[in-house]
Scaffold this motif. Structure first.
Motif, PDB file in Angstrom:
ATOM      1  N   SER A   7       0.839  -1.199   0.000  1.00 24.00           N
ATOM      2  CA  SER A   7       0.000   0.000   0.000  1.00 24.00           C
ATOM      3  C   SER A   7       0.876   1.252   0.000  1.00 24.00           C
ATOM      4  CB  SER A   7      -0.940  -0.023   1.215  1.00 24.00           C
ATOM      5  OG  SER A   7      -1.772  -1.165   1.196  1.00 24.00           O
ATOM      6  N   GLN A   8       1.483   1.551   1.158  1.00 28.19           N
ATOM      7  CA  GLN A   8       2.266   2.778   1.289  1.00 28.19           C
ATOM      8  C   GLN A   8       3.445   2.816   0.333  1.00 28.19           C
ATOM      9  OE1 GLN A   8       1.050   4.940   3.609  1.00 28.19           O
ATOM     10  NE2 GLN A   8       2.471   6.568   3.084  1.00 28.19           N
ATOM     11  N   GLY A   9       4.182   1.715   0.243  1.00 27.75           N
ATOM     12  CA  GLY A   9       5.356   1.695  -0.615  1.00 27.75           C
ATOM     13  C   GLY A   9       5.024   1.828  -2.079  1.00 27.75           C
ATOM     14  N   PHE A  10       4.043   1.050  -2.552  1.00 29.84           N
ATOM     15  CA  PHE A  10       3.667   1.100  -3.968  1.00 29.84           C
ATOM     16  C   PHE A  10       3.219   2.502  -4.371  1.00 29.84           C
ATOM     17  CE2 PHE A  10       2.513  -3.572  -5.179  1.00 29.84           C
ATOM     18  CZ  PHE A  10       3.785  -3.971  -4.819  1.00 29.84           C
ATOM     19  N   MET A  11       2.351   3.110  -3.555  1.00 28.20           N
ATOM     20  CA  MET A  11       1.816   4.419  -3.935  1.00 28.20           C
ATOM     21  C   MET A  11       2.894   5.489  -3.888  1.00 28.20           C
ATOM     22  SD  MET A  11      -1.176   5.408  -4.964  1.00 28.20           S
ATOM     23  CE  MET A  11      -1.296   6.951  -5.871  1.00 28.20           C
ATOM     24  N   THR A  12       3.796   5.401  -2.925  1.00 26.90           N
ATOM     25  CA  THR A  12       4.884   6.377  -2.842  1.00 26.90           C
ATOM     26  C   THR A  12       5.788   6.265  -4.064  1.00 26.90           C
ATOM     27  OG1 THR A  12       4.829   6.244  -0.419  1.00 26.90           O
ATOM     28  CG2 THR A  12       6.786   7.215  -1.418  1.00 26.90           C
ATOM     29  N   GLN A  13       6.140   5.048  -4.440  1.00 27.92           N
ATOM     30  CA  GLN A  13       6.966   4.852  -5.632  1.00 27.92           C
ATOM     31  C   GLN A  13       6.269   5.387  -6.872  1.00 27.92           C
ATOM     32  OE1 GLN A  13       8.122   0.666  -5.888  1.00 27.92           O
ATOM     33  NE2 GLN A  13       8.208   0.589  -3.666  1.00 27.92           N
TER      34      GLN A  13
ATOM     35  N   ALA B 164      11.497   2.831  -2.169  1.00 30.29           N
ATOM     36  CA  ALA B 164      10.948   4.185  -2.274  1.00 30.29           C
ATOM     37  C   ALA B 164      11.978   5.227  -1.862  1.00 30.29           C
ATOM     38  CB  ALA B 164       9.684   4.304  -1.419  1.00 30.29           C
ATOM     39  N   LEU B 165      12.727   4.960  -0.802  1.00 30.63           N
ATOM     40  CA  LEU B 165      13.742   5.912  -0.356  1.00 30.63           C
ATOM     41  C   LEU B 165      14.929   5.944  -1.312  1.00 30.63           C
ATOM     42  CD1 LEU B 165      13.609   5.323   3.500  1.00 30.63           C
ATOM     43  CD2 LEU B 165      12.459   7.064   2.130  1.00 30.63           C
ATOM     44  N   ALA B 166      15.250   4.790  -1.928  1.00 26.17           N
ATOM     45  CA  ALA B 166      16.306   4.785  -2.943  1.00 26.17           C
ATOM     46  C   ALA B 166      15.912   5.641  -4.141  1.00 26.17           C
ATOM     47  CB  ALA B 166      16.602   3.354  -3.386  1.00 26.17           C
ATOM     48  N   LEU B 167      14.611   5.710  -4.436  1.00 24.04           N
ATOM     49  CA  LEU B 167      14.154   6.575  -5.523  1.00 24.04           C
ATOM     50  C   LEU B 167      14.398   8.044  -5.208  1.00 24.04           C
ATOM     51  CD1 LEU B 167      10.770   4.956  -6.669  1.00 24.04           C
ATOM     52  CD2 LEU B 167      12.993   4.829  -7.783  1.00 24.04           C
ATOM     53  N   CYS B 168      14.501   8.394  -3.922  1.00 21.76           N
ATOM     54  CA  CYS B 168      14.852   9.769  -3.579  1.00 21.76           C
ATOM     55  C   CYS B 168      16.239  10.114  -4.110  1.00 21.76           C
ATOM     56  CB  CYS B 168      14.811   9.961  -2.068  1.00 21.76           C
ATOM     57  SG  CYS B 168      13.170   9.931  -1.326  1.00 21.76           S
ATOM     58  N   ALA B 169      17.132   9.126  -4.101  1.00 22.03           N
ATOM     59  CA  ALA B 169      18.467   9.350  -4.672  1.00 22.03           C
ATOM     60  C   ALA B 169      18.408   9.313  -6.193  1.00 22.03           C
ATOM     61  CB  ALA B 169      19.446   8.303  -4.146  1.00 22.03           C
ATOM     62  N   GLY B 170      17.684   8.347  -6.756  1.00 15.39           N
ATOM     63  CA  GLY B 170      17.380   8.370  -8.174  1.00 15.39           C
ATOM     64  C   GLY B 170      18.510   8.001  -9.106  1.00 15.39           C
ATOM     65  N   VAL B 171      19.178   6.866  -8.858  1.00 16.53           N
ATOM     66  CA  VAL B 171      20.239   6.412  -9.761  1.00 16.53           C
ATOM     67  C   VAL B 171      19.621   5.617 -10.900  1.00 16.53           C
ATOM     68  CG1 VAL B 171      22.351   5.058  -9.963  1.00 16.53           C
ATOM     69  CG2 VAL B 171      21.889   6.344  -7.854  1.00 16.53           C
ATOM     70  N   ASP B 172      19.695   6.146 -12.110  1.00 15.41           N
ATOM     71  CA  ASP B 172      19.107   5.539 -13.301  1.00 15.41           C
ATOM     72  C   ASP B 172      20.235   5.130 -14.247  1.00 15.41           C
ATOM     73  OD1 ASP B 172      18.005   5.144 -15.923  1.00 15.41           O
ATOM     74  OD2 ASP B 172      16.254   6.350 -15.393  1.00 15.41           O
ATOM     75  N   ASP B 173      20.388   3.805 -14.444  1.00 17.44           N
ATOM     76  CA  ASP B 173      21.443   3.306 -15.339  1.00 17.44           C
ATOM     77  C   ASP B 173      20.853   2.512 -16.491  1.00 17.44           C
ATOM     78  OD1 ASP B 173      20.551   1.066 -14.033  1.00 17.44           O
ATOM     79  OD2 ASP B 173      22.510   0.381 -13.348  1.00 17.44           O
ATOM     80  N   SER B 174      19.639   2.853 -16.883  1.00 15.85           N
ATOM     81  CA  SER B 174      18.923   2.070 -17.893  1.00 15.85           C
ATOM     82  C   SER B 174      19.402   2.329 -19.312  1.00 15.85           C
ATOM     83  CB  SER B 174      17.415   2.351 -17.804  1.00 15.85           C
ATOM     84  OG  SER B 174      17.138   3.723 -18.004  1.00 15.85           O
TER      85      SER B 174
END
Length: 549
Positions: free
Chosen positions: A339-345, A431-441
């Protein structure tokens, strides 16, 4: 052991989140057994320690292990990730695929999301340990039975190559029938994509072609059968142009009402219908520019419209997994990850700053139970996420980690929340790792997309991993400080080795910027904010400053 660190600056919730990230990360890493006791090396415990009440310490649930493995890789714990991946590969325990648990037999033949998440985890474990060709070939050969199983189910499904599911993520974990559900099928599509890339890197062209063909078939089936208003038989409550929960494989009709232990509840507006959050498991931190982008946007807007109506969202930033309709006597409506994690992401990937600002406040509130003076459930660490919560209890200053029956409103079962439940804490760590936002795609490009709430003033990331295209591991550290009083944003970057191409997106800034001191910056405007891109950067140390006056 090199440990990544995230430091947040700003209001009280930002400072609290420093402990939430560190404690949940440490707890998650500690769940990988060292093999010196009664468990094999790499055994991934679903609970942190044996304790009273609801506890899964003596189990390795496949969906939990898959999520945990992905996060270990994302944050650079290569040794633990390799041990966990090797354990899971040794325990394909349903003959040709995994069941609901990997350490013992269980009756579930279609835990599709568990299988997909483990495959995604295996891909990421290969990547974080150096992209060795010999290892990649061995992994591909080991999972061959699982791929055969997936292909067989896809070809037998009358609904265009979709995979059948019996899972919490489909809404039917213990029914005699199956559901072709969006979340597990989308996870499998991404797993096939990752493994196909691994096969190409390892010069296994036949493998790569086979996996890519399966991915394309599954992608077409997802778009052709799981979008409301496209080819659904029968009525669905989900608006046209959005992902539906799934199809009931008994008759092909939309599976709008989930069934679980003689309980039914609406499943046509729950957080499982935001599958694009799984893109981050392949390093993609923005909505993909593909044929499904508009469906993702529509689905987010639809689920968001239900979520924001809840009184607990407005007060505390809390999320319901089922749009506040409840799940009878089940607890899933108020789970930390699903719930909380999915929606935050989803809010973060969608760059909905107003919403993720409130949702991160909710994460901090749910994590912290150090002020509970009369615990009703087991207490181990005041910062570690539990499996389930009672929002009513929180509002009454009671132990919010303990479910109670509620009179006159949907509630949760009398079920103490398992503290340190693996999948729930892994989704919060993500979700907190997304705050840093490392994108290597994108091959050859490192993108940094830090996302912080309006009322936070900065983020510092230390020792995060970046795997180059050739498999070389680089450790990066960076900081972004936004002094809103002077309208200046400073960015600092360091890496263990030079980075050939770095792109950085800074923000959030007000939607109407009006002025930028430098004209060569690229401005990206969103619905409630704007962002500034710094392009064509390179090197091992970089400093930039954006002046908004």
């Amino acid at each position: 052991m090199i440990v990544p660190v995230l430091r947040f600056e700003g209001d009280d919730w930002a400072r609290m989140m420093n402990a939430v990230f560190a404690e949940n990360l440490h707890d998650m890493v500690s769940k990988v057994d060292d093999g010196k006791g009664e468990y094999e090396a790499g055994y991934f415990h679903t609970s942190t320690i044996p304790h009273e009440g609801t506890c899964y310490y003596h189990s390795t649930w496949t969906r939990d292990a898959g999520c945990g493995l992905i996060e270990l890789c994302r944050l650079g714990f290569a040794e633990q990730a390799q041990a966990a991946a090797e354990y899971l590969l040794r325990h394909i325990n349903h003959g040709d695929h995994w069941g609901r648990t990997a350490d013992r037999a269980d009756p579930c033949e279609y835990e599709t999301n568990g299988n997909a998440l483990i495959l995604l985890g295996v891909y990421n474990a290969w990547k974080i340990t150096g992209k060795q060709q010999e290892t990649g070939r061995r992994y591909l050969e080991t999972v061959r039975p699982v791929i055969d199983w997936a292909q067989r189910l896809m070809e037998q499904n009358p609904h265009g190559y979709l995979m059948p599911c019996q899972s919490e993520m489909a809404g039917n974990p213990n029914t005699p029938y199956t559901v072709s559900a969006i979340y597990p099928n989308y996870a499998m599509k991404l797993a096939l994509h990752g493994l196909a890339g691994m096969a190409r890197f390892c010069s296994e062209q036949d493998w790569a072609c086979r996996l890519s063909q399966m991915e394309n078939q599954l992608t077409g089936a997802i778009s052709g059968y799981l979008v409301s208003g496209v080819s659904n038989k029968g009525h669905t409550n989900t608006p046209a142009g959005c992902w539906i929960n799934g199809l009931d494989n008994r008759d092909g009709r939309p599976y709008d009402f989930a069934e679980w232990d003689d309980t039914m509840w609406p499943a046509y507006h729950w957080t499982r219908q935001l599958p694009f959050i799984l893109q981050s498991d392949l390093g993609m931190l923005q909505l993909p520019e593909d044929g499904q982008r508009q469906v993702h946007l529509n689905s987010y807007d639809y689920i968001h419209s239900y979520m924001r109506k809840g009184e607990y969202f407005r007060r505390y930033g809390f999320v319901s997994g089922s749009g506040w309709t409840g799940m009878g006597e089940r607890h899933d409506d108020t789970m930390c990850g699903y719930s909380q994690g999915f929606m935050t992401q989803a809010a973060m990937v969608s760059d909905d700053v107003n919403t993720y600002s409130k949702l991160l406040e909710g994460v901090a509130r749910l994590a912290y139970d150090g002020s509970v003076v009369e615990p009703l459930a087991y207490e181990m660490n005041p910062w570690v996420m539990h499996e389930c919560f009672s929002y009513d209890n929180y509002a009454k200053a009671m132990d919010h980690t303990f479910g109670t029956y509620h009179m006159g409103r949907p509630g949760v079962a009398n079920n103490p929340g398992d503290e340190g439940n693996l999948v729930q804490e892994a989704e919060i760590v993500k979700a907190l790792a997304l705050c840093a936002g490392v994108d290597d795609s994108t091959p050859g490009v490192l993108r940094l997309l830090p996302r912080i709430p309006w009322n936070w003033s900065g983020i510092t990331a230390e020792n995060l991993p970046y795997v180059k295209e050739n498999g070389e591991l680089v450790r990066i550290s960076f900081s972004m400080q936004h002094d809103r009083a002077t309208r200046r944003c400073r960015f600092h970057f360091e890496s263990s080795q030079p980075v050939e191409r770095l792109e950085v997106r800074l923000g959030p800034f007000p939607r109407e910027l009006h002025t930028l001191r430098k004209t060569d910056y690229e401005c990206q405007q969103g619905t409630d904010s704007s962002w500034v891109w710094l392009r064509n950067l390179s090197g091992s140390q970089i400093d930039e400053e954006i002046d908004l006056w």
